[in-house]
Motif scaffolding. Sequence first.
Motif, PDB file in Angstrom:
ATOM      1  N   UNK A 562       2.155   7.995  -8.812  1.00  0.00           N
ATOM      2  CA  UNK A 562       1.181   7.096  -9.431  1.00  0.00           C
ATOM      3  C   UNK A 562      -0.241   7.550  -9.135  1.00  0.00           C
ATOM      4  N   UNK A 563      -1.151   7.219 -10.069  1.00  0.00           N
ATOM      5  CA  UNK A 563      -2.567   7.455  -9.821  1.00  0.00           C
ATOM      6  C   UNK A 563      -3.054   6.539  -8.695  1.00  0.00           C
ATOM      7  N   UNK A 564      -4.230   6.899  -8.110  1.00  0.00           N
ATOM      8  CA  UNK A 564      -4.787   6.093  -7.041  1.00  0.00           C
ATOM      9  C   UNK A 564      -5.734   5.010  -7.521  1.00  0.00           C
ATOM     10  N   UNK A 565      -5.789   4.777  -8.841  1.00  0.00           N
ATOM     11  CA  UNK A 565      -6.659   3.715  -9.349  1.00  0.00           C
ATOM     12  C   UNK A 565      -6.009   2.353  -9.099  1.00  0.00           C
ATOM     13  N   UNK A 566      -6.686   1.292  -9.510  1.00  0.00           N
ATOM     14  CA  UNK A 566      -6.184  -0.056  -9.230  1.00  0.00           C
ATOM     15  C   UNK A 566      -4.820  -0.291  -9.862  1.00  0.00           C
ATOM     16  N   UNK A 567      -4.636   0.174 -11.144  1.00  0.00           N
ATOM     17  CA  UNK A 567      -3.360  -0.040 -11.826  1.00  0.00           C
ATOM     18  C   UNK A 567      -2.223   0.658 -11.075  1.00  0.00           C
ATOM     19  N   UNK A 588       4.909   7.778  -4.384  1.00  0.00           N
ATOM     20  CA  UNK A 588       3.788   8.596  -3.909  1.00  0.00           C
ATOM     21  C   UNK A 588       2.554   8.313  -4.753  1.00  0.00           C
ATOM     22  N   UNK A 589       1.441   8.025  -4.094  1.00  0.00           N
ATOM     23  CA  UNK A 589       0.158   7.835  -4.771  1.00  0.00           C
ATOM     24  C   UNK A 589      -0.668   9.107  -4.579  1.00  0.00           C
ATOM     25  N   UNK A 590      -1.366   9.523  -5.638  1.00  0.00           N
ATOM     26  CA  UNK A 590      -2.136  10.770  -5.594  1.00  0.00           C
ATOM     27  C   UNK A 590      -3.081  10.836  -4.402  1.00  0.00           C
ATOM     28  N   UNK A 591      -3.696   9.713  -4.061  1.00  0.00           N
ATOM     29  CA  UNK A 591      -4.640   9.698  -2.946  1.00  0.00           C
ATOM     30  C   UNK A 591      -3.982  10.198  -1.661  1.00  0.00           C
ATOM     31  N   UNK A 592      -2.720   9.769  -1.438  1.00  0.00           N
ATOM     32  CA  UNK A 592      -2.025  10.126  -0.205  1.00  0.00           C
ATOM     33  C   UNK A 592      -1.669  11.608  -0.182  1.00  0.00           C
TER      34      UNK A 592
END
Length: 709
Positions: A562-567, A588-592
Amino acid sequence: MRLLAFRVQNYRNIEDSGWIQLEQVTALVGRNESGKTTLLKALHKFNPAAEEDFDGQRDFPRDRYTTDFREGKDWPACSVRFEISGQVAETLASLMPEGQPLPTSAVCTRYYDGHLTAGFEPPLIVAPVSGEPIIAALTAFGKAARRLEAPSAEQEEATKVERAALLEWSSAWKDKIKPVVDLRDPTGVSILQDLKKEADAKSGPRTADMLDTLLEVVEAALDEARKPDPSQAARNAVAKAMPVFIYFENYGILDSAVWLPRFLEDAQREPNNARIRTINAMFRHVGLSAEDLQKLGVEQASQQRRGGNPVSPEILAQDQRRKEERSIKLSSASSAITRRFGEWWSQRRHRIRYDADGDFFRIWISDDRRPDVEIELESRSKGFQWFLSFYLVFLVESDDGHRDAVLLLDEPGLNLHPTAQQELIAFFERLSERNQLIYSTHSPFLIDGDNLQRVRPVVEGDDGHSRVSAAGMWPKDRETIFPLQAAAGYAMLKGLLSQRDNILVEGMTDYYLLHALGAHCREAGLSTLPADAHVVPCGGVPMVGKLAALFLGEQARALVLLDGDKAGRDARSTLLRDLYKGHESAVLVLDDALGGEGLEIEDLVGEEVFLAGLNAALGLAITIIPEDREQGSVVKRVAAAARRSGIELPEGWKVTAVLRLVGDWAEKRSPCPQEAMERATKLFEALAARLGSDARAAPHKVASSARSA
């Protein structure tokens, strides 16, 4: 020259399709009457292998024919953007001045009156033949005329008159030349010819040196002006190198029984008839001709008997020899077509036998199930008939002087079994090694679910005009979207059944970038996507949970990216609260993975690269300033820059930009950035670690146990 895109205008129910981006294999997908055939036929008429022109009375939009169509008015019908490479690029390089950037693409447009125009991107810059050197030479001539000396004191008055006349003559010519921007045009050439003629006439003992200096400049300019226009030569080179377009539809299916006299008459009268064309292809494919077959079948003995004449042993021997020759040729041709066709058709092994009896030619088919039973071609399945006809026309016409032809298939293989339709996709891949291919379909089994970037959905709007959705954008029309959903679902199902590691991503942008960057990282020897990983685009964040539930129903827990945006973070929370409770490592979130905040998949390529792809794809000139960067991710920065500049970004702009980038990387038009590959490597390593974790192993063990039971 490879096709990059095409555009249809003012053709039947298409006002303006917009630019339709093309791949090496492109599928036009839509329901019946959506405009798929119209697009293919317009593209075919752009430069057809068999002559077929645009006809205003038949092809121009009917609702505008009376008000808009006028004989002599230039109405564009079809435009094609070609990539310039190979011999054409070398020709253009020889025509252009050193240091000038060479065009990378050419846009050619065919009009209803048949003429063709060609432009270049970037545009050709052809320096005009300037009149400045001649004006300078005339000025120098005038100065010399003022200093013209009289031969004697008695001739001073006459010389004074001569000086004035020469000055007036040079001034008049300067006035004629100054308005001419480019002496290369017909008016300029005519002026130079007249100037040279008059200068020659004024030559005398005292003016010879002055005029020789002037004439040297004039003649040099005249020689340059007479040279062919480099831009016209460039347009001619492109027009000459354009591929032809070969169009095939179901109407071209072979007849298995051919009466040769009628066929020869029809071939003379209607050489472009679809069935005539296919039968001719069959004969050419194995080195036969209908004329030869008919001549070899003539029985002189029967003609002699009908005329009441005796039949000599020599006539009988000649008849026998001709029939033996025809039998040998047909046997050889039958073996050749059986062997060569068997390399392409794998549903069942067939033997094809050509047979001639008098003036009749027939095609008989047997197969490995009942090798001793021969059946006429028309009694075989419609799918087999289509495939054999298709095979003959395209392989013969693409080899027959059109090796680089563009192949256009209208609703191919509709009568084939779904598994055979899937094999047809593989056949298209083999054909595309030599020929670019565009086909229309509404069958989900003729859509490559692993290459959905090749699909161009065609829909009919409320106004009755056809439109093509942007690459990667799925339209709202349910009938159009169904085969796309089915193809994606079928590809996903194959992944489930094969128990590959599945990675659910939000949309098509993620799908394209992961596959493209994975391929380039692999070539560079960097960490890449796991070989057995299957990326599944979900069509938006709201669909991620639904598809994740489908996988769980098959005892397979898919990894979610998933993207790291709010959605994306909201979706992660929902998954971990319900479906993925206790399996945190499977989301997994991109930010991580990348070490950032609010990152989206486009951040893999970076601001500069993504913006360049967007500007190139949409013809924009968006720039990002520091205050735009305060918005966060690359996508948010671009959106802010567009709003600030008053630019309305079209639907699907993110996918359009990414498609341009991955296409350029794949075709080596630009290198895949090292920084993007380094960021992607970090993501791929994080994905591989999650795919191999204990948290995801358990569901696979359950599935394995179930299968064992």
